[in-house]
Design an enzyme around this catalytic site. Structure first.
Site, PDB file in Angstrom:
ATOM      1  N   GLU A 167       0.866  -1.182   0.000  1.00  0.00           N
ATOM      2  CA  GLU A 167       0.000   0.000   0.000  1.00  0.00           C
ATOM      3  C   GLU A 167       0.902   1.231   0.000  1.00  0.00           C
ATOM      4  O   GLU A 167       1.713   1.402   0.911  1.00  0.00           O
ATOM      5  CB  GLU A 167      -0.869   0.058   1.254  1.00  0.00           C
ATOM      6  N   ASP A 173      -4.512   8.093  11.076  1.00  0.00           N
ATOM      7  CA  ASP A 173      -3.070   7.868  11.193  1.00  0.00           C
ATOM      8  C   ASP A 173      -2.569   8.206  12.582  1.00  0.00           C
ATOM      9  O   ASP A 173      -2.800   9.303  13.095  1.00  0.00           O
ATOM     10  CB  ASP A 173      -2.308   8.709  10.169  1.00  0.00           C
TER      11      ASP A 173
END
Length: 264
Positions: free
Chosen positions: A49, A60
């Site tokens: 990815e 995140d």
């Protein structure tokens, strides 16, 4: 070009889970990202990815935020992301882009899908795009011949899991916990139940991300999931390295440990 379907079919034939590695484009440098992702593939990652650096991340954790900040400081743009995909796809690994929706929307959905396919990318993971709003993107992706991956979480209802799974074509991303990315001492106990609940609604592979950081955890997750996703642990190795060569060696070491784990 290696497709996700090919990757998961081969892993299933080998009676193991696939290993999926994540790294943002532009980190530690624009060329360094290609080198690091290549090292991850050489160590045993089946799927990569490539993160599209974004200034307002939702899921995140601090490690990925740090890497993304460096990527943005390096001036990383969508053209660099596509160049990274092209470089990584040449390794033979199935290569996806993980991105929030805003950058695709600004770039143009049809254009992004077309350019990603042209670079050798096989699909996208869009964590903040809801099933209700995903129709145009799924159509653009289908027209370009790339897969779409969406996320389910432990809090997802059965109805929600089905709605998300119905939007996926490559695999379903099962977030192991309610929270942000990052390697942890243990993988959430909710992950296995989420995989089982998701499989009741789809025949697609189900991959678990968030929390996996070592071979022992990879082996644990590989016992019940079709794929094991690792990002922050790879990034931490690069952040802690004194130089690029050391970082690449550390990434290879971790990749080999994780690859052994999914084969345990």
């Amino acid at each position: 070009m290696t497709t996700l379907q090919t990757v998961f079919a081969k892993a299933k034939a080998d009676e193991r889970a696939a290993l999926v590695g994540y790294l943002p484009a532009g980190f530690p440098t624009k060329d360094g990202a290609i080198a690091a992702a290549t090292a991850m593939v050489e160590a045993g990652c089946d799927v990569i990815e490539i993160g599209l650096p974004y200034s307002d991340p939702l899921m995140d954790g601090p490690t990925i935020q740090d890497a993304v900040h460096r990527a943005l400081t390096n001036g990383t743009r969508i053209a660099d992301v596509l160049r990274t995909v092209e470089g990584v796809a040449k390794t033979g690994a199935a290569t996806l882009v993980m991105t929030y929706w805003n950058p695709i929307d600004r770039y143009g959905a049809e254009r992004f899908a077309r350019d990603l396919a042209g670079a050798g990318g096989v699909g996208t993971i869009t964590p903040d795009l809801t099933p209700e709003e995903s129709g145009p993107w799924r159509q653009a992706s289908a027209d370009a011949g790339i897969d779409t991956v969406f996320l389910v979480a432990p809090s997802s209802t059965e109805e929600r899991i089905k709605a998300v799974a119905d939007c996926c074509t490559g695999f379903v991303y099962a977030a192991s916990l309610m929270g942000v990315t990052g390697a942890r001492d243990s993988v959430s106990s909710a992950a296995q139940g989420l995989v089982e609940r998701t499989r009741a609604h789809t025949d697609l592979p189900v991959c678990v991300g968030l929390g996996v950081g070592n071979g022992r955890q990879a082996a644990e997750v590989a016992g019940y999931a079709d794929g094991v996703i690792v990002g922050s642990a790879f990034i931490r190795r690069l952040l802690d390295a004194p130089d690029e060569a050391s970082g690449l060696a550390a990434v290879r070491e971790l990749g080999a440990e994780l690859a052994a784990g999914v084969r345990a």
